[in-house]
Design a protein around this motif. Structure first.
Motif, PDB file in Angstrom:
ATOM      1  N   GLU A   1     -32.959   1.131  26.603  1.00  0.00           N
ATOM      2  CA  GLU A   1     -34.123   0.611  27.317  1.00  0.00           C
ATOM      3  C   GLU A   1     -33.777   0.343  28.774  1.00  0.00           C
ATOM      4  O   GLU A   1     -34.547   0.678  29.683  1.00  0.00           O
ATOM      5  N   TYR A   2     -32.626  -0.262  28.991  1.00  0.00           N
ATOM      6  CA  TYR A   2     -32.194  -0.536  30.360  1.00  0.00           C
ATOM      7  C   TYR A   2     -32.023   0.770  31.139  1.00  0.00           C
ATOM      8  O   TYR A   2     -32.473   0.887  32.282  1.00  0.00           O
ATOM      9  N   GLU A   3     -31.357   1.738  30.522  1.00  0.00           N
ATOM     10  CA  GLU A   3     -31.111   3.014  31.202  1.00  0.00           C
ATOM     11  C   GLU A   3     -32.405   3.732  31.561  1.00  0.00           C
ATOM     12  O   GLU A   3     -32.510   4.328  32.633  1.00  0.00           O
TER      13      GLU A   3
ATOM     14  N   PRO B   1     -41.398  -3.334  31.423  1.00  0.00           N
ATOM     15  CA  PRO B   1     -41.335  -4.436  32.403  1.00  0.00           C
ATOM     16  C   PRO B   1     -40.007  -5.185  32.347  1.00  0.00           C
ATOM     17  O   PRO B   1     -39.452  -5.555  33.392  1.00  0.00           O
ATOM     18  N   SER B   2     -39.474  -5.384  31.142  1.00  0.00           N
ATOM     19  CA  SER B   2     -38.197  -6.096  31.015  1.00  0.00           C
ATOM     20  C   SER B   2     -37.056  -5.295  31.637  1.00  0.00           C
ATOM     21  O   SER B   2     -36.199  -5.844  32.343  1.00  0.00           O
ATOM     22  N   ALA B   3     -37.032  -3.996  31.396  1.00  0.00           N
ATOM     23  CA  ALA B   3     -35.972  -3.151  31.951  1.00  0.00           C
ATOM     24  C   ALA B   3     -36.071  -3.068  33.469  1.00  0.00           C
ATOM     25  O   ALA B   3     -35.048  -3.078  34.170  1.00  0.00           O
ATOM     26  N   ARG B   4     -37.272  -3.004  33.973  1.00  0.00           N
ATOM     27  CA  ARG B   4     -37.448  -2.925  35.432  1.00  0.00           C
ATOM     28  C   ARG B   4     -37.012  -4.228  36.110  1.00  0.00           C
ATOM     29  O   ARG B   4     -36.410  -4.206  37.182  1.00  0.00           O
ATOM     30  N   PHE B   5     -37.309  -5.340  35.468  1.00  0.00           N
ATOM     31  CA  PHE B   5     -36.855  -6.629  35.999  1.00  0.00           C
ATOM     32  C   PHE B   5     -35.324  -6.696  35.963  1.00  0.00           C
ATOM     33  O   PHE B   5     -34.690  -7.163  36.908  1.00  0.00           O
TER      34      PHE B   5
END
Length: 202
Positions: free
Chosen positions: A128-130, A135-139
């Motif tokens: 998800e982070y990659e 919205p959570s990953a972008r933050f």
């Protein structure tokens, strides 16, 4: 006398311990930024801790759709793949592209040390982070990019100077911060212009 825990409670414990011992290697992966006030390079485990605390501190500024607990978890696992793949300067676009497949393979190996439930949880957080789409990953990505910028602004541009980084590179690489937190980007842009005037950026 306390009841003896059922054997099931210890299922997978050997795998968890193996994982925890393996990720200790993250403390040996050096970043380009030095610890403030020292000549010692920050290691990736220290960066991940700083990132996670920054998430907690900046939580009030997140949009409603951001899951702060999930972002904190991303902060703690996002760079574990560097144990196998090493650290690549964020401004080295060719290098980051070249190492992407190695990082994906490393994530599979390292999270694969865990029992199935944790393996899935950790790997999904990393993916998800990659992807950087939720919205959570972008933050999370915003804060991950923010931290080395703040470090350089408080360390006389140390890693920028050492790696010949230009103002244009920093602005281009971090411009997405304007979409996540416009007021912060306005603030940073002003300080980045000043950094160039002081000779910290080309």
């Amino acid at each position: 006398m306390a009841a003896t825990p059922p054997a099931l409670a210890f299922d997978g414990l050997t795998e968890v311990v193996a994982f925890l011992i393996e990720i200790d290697k993250l403390k040996s992966i050096q970043c380009r930024t030095k610890v403030l006030g020292t000549q010692r390079q920050e290691n990736t485990a220290e960066h991940s801790w700083h990132f996670a605390v920054a998430v907690m501190a900046l939580a009030p500024y997140a949009d409603d759709g951001v899951d702060i607990t999930r972002v904190t978890q991303m902060a703690l696992v996002h760079d574990i793949a560097e144990i196998d793949a090493g650290d690549v300067l964020v401004y080295d676009l060719a290098g980051r592209e070249a190492v992407h497949a190695m990082e994906a393979k490393a994530a599979q190996r390292l999270f694969g040390l865990l029992p199935t439930p944790q393996r899935r949880q950790f790997h999904e957080l990393w993916l998800e982070y990659e992807a950087g789409e939720t919205p959570s990953a972008r933050f999370a990505l915003m804060i991950d990019r923010l931290m080395p910028v703040l470090m350089n602004l408080h360390n006389q541009g140390q890693s920028w100077i050492e790696n010949g980084i230009t103002l244009e590179q920093v602005l281009t690489c971090n411009a997405f911060i304007a979409d996540v937190y416009p007021a912060l980007w306005t603030h940073l842009s002003r300080h980045l212009q000043q950094a160039q005037q002081q000779g910290w950026l080309k």
